[in-house]
Design an enzyme around this catalytic site. Sequence first.
Site, mmCIF file in Angstrom:
data_model
loop_
_atom_site.group_PDB
_atom_site.id
_atom_site.type_symbol
_atom_site.label_atom_id
_atom_site.label_comp_id
_atom_site.label_asym_id
_atom_site.label_seq_id
_atom_site.Cartn_x
_atom_site.Cartn_y
_atom_site.Cartn_z
ATOM 1 C CG LEU A 110 18.301 -1.292 4.939
ATOM 2 C CD1 LEU A 110 18.961 -0.437 6.019
ATOM 3 C CD2 LEU A 110 19.216 -2.435 4.551
ATOM 4 C CG ASP A 111 14.756 -7.660 4.600
ATOM 5 O OD1 ASP A 111 13.850 -7.122 3.940
ATOM 6 O OD2 ASP A 111 15.466 -8.585 4.163
ATOM 7 N N PRO A 112 13.632 -5.721 8.485
ATOM 8 C CG PRO A 112 11.471 -6.015 9.332
ATOM 9 C CD PRO A 112 12.293 -6.202 8.087
#
Length: 301
Positions: A46-48
């Site tokens: 999951l991206d930041p």
Amino acid sequence: MQVKRIKRDISGVILLDKPLGFSSNQALQKVKHLLQAAKAGHTGSLDPLASGLLPLCFGEATKFSHFLLDADKSYRALVKLGSTTTTGDAEGEVLTTSTVEVTAQQLDEVLKNLTGDIKQTPPMYSALKHEGKALYEYARQGVEIERASRDVTIYRIDLHSFEDNQLDITVACSKGTYIRTLAEDIGAALGCGAHLAALRRLSAGHFKLEDAITLEAFEALSISDRDACLLPVDATIDTLPSVVIDADGEFYLLRGQSIWKANFHMNGNFRIYNEKGIFLGLGEQGSDGKINPKRLLKSQI
């Protein structure tokens, strides 16, 4: 003198509600540290910029984490119409802006056309590897790498609202789907451009966000209460069929040998348990009818 931290040989699955601003690996390392775990792995990045469900596997559970990598996912997403960015999301620099003149009928038609089996080209700002290096590393250097399109499935797109040029949608999709790319495709189809403004993962396989714990809440627990949050090793695969084998079968299976079971027939992977209900690992049936060990837990023999 600094005391060396003792790492524990623990196994299981933690359902984490990943906070904004953390990469998946940063969140994993934080929980691993809090558990003092020796071995850990996550089940899909999951991206930041994104928050939400991130199942984390520890110890023996890491042997089965790939089943969640291959699982269907669902997300709640905010898509901002009228501008595109370098990264396809709110973290990038604005590339283009456009007036948004979209009717409800046009939007409904576009969302319908993007539902089902579609092709996506993975974004440059992604963790996919090219010659051993992540694509986002090339992107940061201004290098564009040609990417092959891939087949993905969008099972459904539910529109919750369309206000101030922003779509609030829920997306259920197959593995390998990039919601950033879907946002860009929506904008391109509407002729105004778009980027992903926010993202929250709601589910991964049979796991749901409502069963996850926040990092803040997990950190506040005692070590024993943190351990109590661990789901069993077989939690990631408990939708697979199962078989129980007797003590003789267990003896030989744990030594890596194929075993017979009377009147047994099963296709694909299945879970194997002993007569006490203890999970032993994954198996598959060979062409000779025997149960072949495929991925076993560390043996106690």
